[in-house]
Every structure is written in C-alpha cells, then in structure tokens.
Design a protein around this motif. Sequence first.
Motif, PDB file in Angstrom:
ATOM      1  N   ARG A  63       0.830  -1.203   0.000  1.00 29.01           N
ATOM      2  CA  ARG A  63       0.000   0.000   0.000  1.00 29.01           C
ATOM      3  C   ARG A  63       0.870   1.260   0.000  1.00 29.01           C
ATOM      4  NH1 ARG A  63      -1.507  -1.304   5.744  1.00 29.01           N
ATOM      5  NH2 ARG A  63      -3.537  -1.974   4.946  1.00 29.01           N
ATOM      6  N   LEU A  70      -3.486  -7.879  -0.641  1.00 29.60           N
ATOM      7  CA  LEU A  70      -4.143  -6.591  -0.829  1.00 29.60           C
ATOM      8  C   LEU A  70      -3.159  -5.614  -1.457  1.00 29.60           C
ATOM      9  CD1 LEU A  70      -6.361  -4.431  -0.325  1.00 29.60           C
ATOM     10  CD2 LEU A  70      -5.427  -4.175   1.994  1.00 29.60           C
ATOM     11  N   GLU A 112      -3.176  -1.800  -2.545  1.00 25.02           N
ATOM     12  CA  GLU A 112      -4.099  -0.693  -2.276  1.00 25.02           C
ATOM     13  C   GLU A 112      -3.383   0.652  -2.212  1.00 25.02           C
ATOM     14  OE1 GLU A 112      -7.743  -0.172   0.824  1.00 25.02           O
ATOM     15  OE2 GLU A 112      -5.807  -0.644   1.734  1.00 25.02           O
ATOM     16  N   ARG A 139      -7.239  -2.314  -5.069  1.00 25.72           N
ATOM     17  CA  ARG A 139      -8.163  -1.225  -4.750  1.00 25.72           C
ATOM     18  C   ARG A 139      -7.448   0.124  -4.683  1.00 25.72           C
ATOM     19  NH1 ARG A 139      -9.842  -2.625   0.519  1.00 25.72           N
ATOM     20  NH2 ARG A 139     -11.632  -3.774  -0.322  1.00 25.72           N
ATOM     21  N   ASN A 168      -5.796   2.087  -6.629  1.00 23.68           N
ATOM     22  CA  ASN A 168      -4.485   2.338  -7.210  1.00 23.68           C
ATOM     23  C   ASN A 168      -4.596   3.263  -8.421  1.00 23.68           C
ATOM     24  OD1 ASN A 168      -2.842   0.194  -5.644  1.00 23.68           O
ATOM     25  ND2 ASN A 168      -4.582  -0.958  -6.459  1.00 23.68           N
ATOM     26  N   ASN A 190     -10.058   1.817  -8.818  1.00 25.68           N
ATOM     27  CA  ASN A 190      -8.760   2.162  -9.382  1.00 25.68           C
ATOM     28  C   ASN A 190      -8.946   3.191 -10.497  1.00 25.68           C
ATOM     29  OD1 ASN A 190      -7.031  -0.042  -8.031  1.00 25.68           O
ATOM     30  ND2 ASN A 190      -8.697  -1.210  -8.960  1.00 25.68           N
TER      31      ASN A 190
END
Length: 353
Positions: free
Chosen positions: A169, A212, A214, A239, A241, A270
């Motif tokens: 992330r 994940l 993200e 998610r 991005n 995204n």
Amino acid sequence: MRPRSALLAAASAALLLGFSAAPAFAAPVVQVVDVATAVQLRAALAAAVPGQTIRLAPGEYHGAFVAQRAGTAAQPVTLTGPATAVLVNDGPSGSAPSCPAPASGWDSGYGLWLYGAPYWNLTGFTVKDSKKGVVLDSSPHVVIDGLYVHHVEDEGVHFRRSSADGVLRNSVVEYTGRAQPGYGEGVYLGSANSNWGCHGNTGGADRSDRVLVEGNRIGPYVTAEGIDVKEGTSGGTIRGNTFDGRGISGENSADSWVDVKGSGYLIEDNRGTFAAPGTFANGYETHNPATAPSFPNGCGNTWRGNTSDLGGVGAYAIRITSVSACAGRPNVVYASNTVTRATAGLTNIPVTP
C-alpha cells in the motif's frame, strides 16, 4: 525453615556440581537497531528477532540484503527508513541454484529479499538499480507500506512461493523492466504454472493468495503489466491504485494495466490512464491458463467503481477473454465502472447494474 548451615551446604553442593546459586537472566532484546552502513544492515537482518525495528539512516546501501528470520503476528519485525534510505544491489553474481534460494557465493541481484520470513513490515525506504526490487518467498503476512521502487531490471515487487495474506500500500513502483521489458511487471502476484516446480507448494500452485494491493501509484514506464495476477492465486483485492500506462512495451503479451489469471479477485476504485509512448490493448484483461481442475483460472473476479481513460488507443476498459471457460463462476463487471476514449467500450460482456 532449614537452618542457615543447611542452606550454605546446599549452595556449596550446587557450586561443586557446576550450577550457579544465582538465577541466570537473558540479555534484553534491543527493540530498535539503528543502521547506517551496508555491513550493519546485513548484520541486523541476520540477527532480527520478533518485535524488533531496524531503522535505516539516510544514504545508499549497496549489496545483497536477505532476511530469513521470522516475526510473529503479535510481534512483527520492522525494517523502516526515509525515502532517502536507498537499497541498491549491484549483482547478480556467482552460480545460481536451480531454484532461487539464498546460497553462499551467489548474489540474486534482488534489492531486498525476504526468504522464509513471515510477519515483517517494510516501510518508507527506496529500492532501485537492482535486478528485481522486493521479492518475498515463503513469507506470508508481510506489509509493505510507503516504499519507492524504481529503475529495476525486472519486476518491482513480487509475492512468490505462497507469500499469502500480504499487503502493498501507499507505494510507488515505476521504471521497471529496464533490461527485459516483457518481464518488467510493477507488481507480480504468484508464479506462472511453468514455475510451480520451484515456487509452488510441493509442486502444486504458488498460493500467494489474499494479497491486498491498495493506494499505490504504478507507472509510468512499467514495461509489462502494472499488476500481473498469476494462475493458481485467489481472493486478493486490488483497490484505489493509480495506473499510468506510459511505456508499456507490448513484449511478452504485456499490453494492459492488470492481467488477471487468478480467481476471486476484487478490483475496485482504481484509476487508469494511457498515453504514448507504449503498446496498449485493454485496461484490464483476464486469461484462463489450463492447470489442475481445482484451479478455475481467471474466473469469479469482480470489477466495480474503476475509472479508465484508454487514450483513444485501448479497445475495452475490461476485456474478459473467455466467457465459456468461467460458466460456473463468471466474471462480473458492474455499471459503476466508467471509461473514456475507448475504441470499443467499457467491456465485452453484459454489464451488471
């Protein structure tokens, strides 16, 4: 109560037998280890214990950096530093084993390699000018947060050998594939089935599941896919991005932001763009490599809330390669996805309201 003479006699007997009458205490664990040189960093990685933080000072660290010590769920190991703390691997060198594993006399060329090192947190620092950026092998539950990975020869971040339940992330991955454009993925989840002999579970699939990804910026000049989701993996989330498609090479079928060969992924919220230079076919694609029947590859994935600008070049924002291959577990594209400047449209399958 025993008389004093008896206590003294017992203590003397203990000493004669080689025992200490005084209790022994383990040295306390150093919670924060500050490092400022490559030698210090290698020593800290080799001696890391659960709950410890290794803190990088600003500067460049040249060499091979491998972690093989495990943290725990309650006490992960943390490697942290500012963006000005930069890991550089000038390798590779030596004779590689048939399957990549840390070995004396061989330098993988990886910027940072976690091998059998679950429960680590990697935060804040930079990895550049290496063969690969960050590679996780047999290292589940690793959180990568706020890293800057750039100018690497192959892929930027690779979750491999069943490095499941990880997180990437708030990071930036750009300028990958500098030596081999077709192998310059920004983020690589799992392994191709042709490599399961090395990276699978005892010859089975590489189950780097439930990762994940993200809130990252991936691109520009990521020469292969921004994210390559390999067959045999499942249950991950991609998610929030930002994908910048400039510089996609088109080599080795690399012509999309995300290629999903895994199953049961959620791809949502995204934002992707494409502009010259580069080769671009579709924003998101699925493929269905044939492996064991227990792995319905490229099926059961869901897209929602994604914003795609195909730059007047790409055909579909989301192209589902084979509907019939996933008849029992279809891919779903929701109407909340939007697209601009597409030559064909949002998707090639019916949209779900």
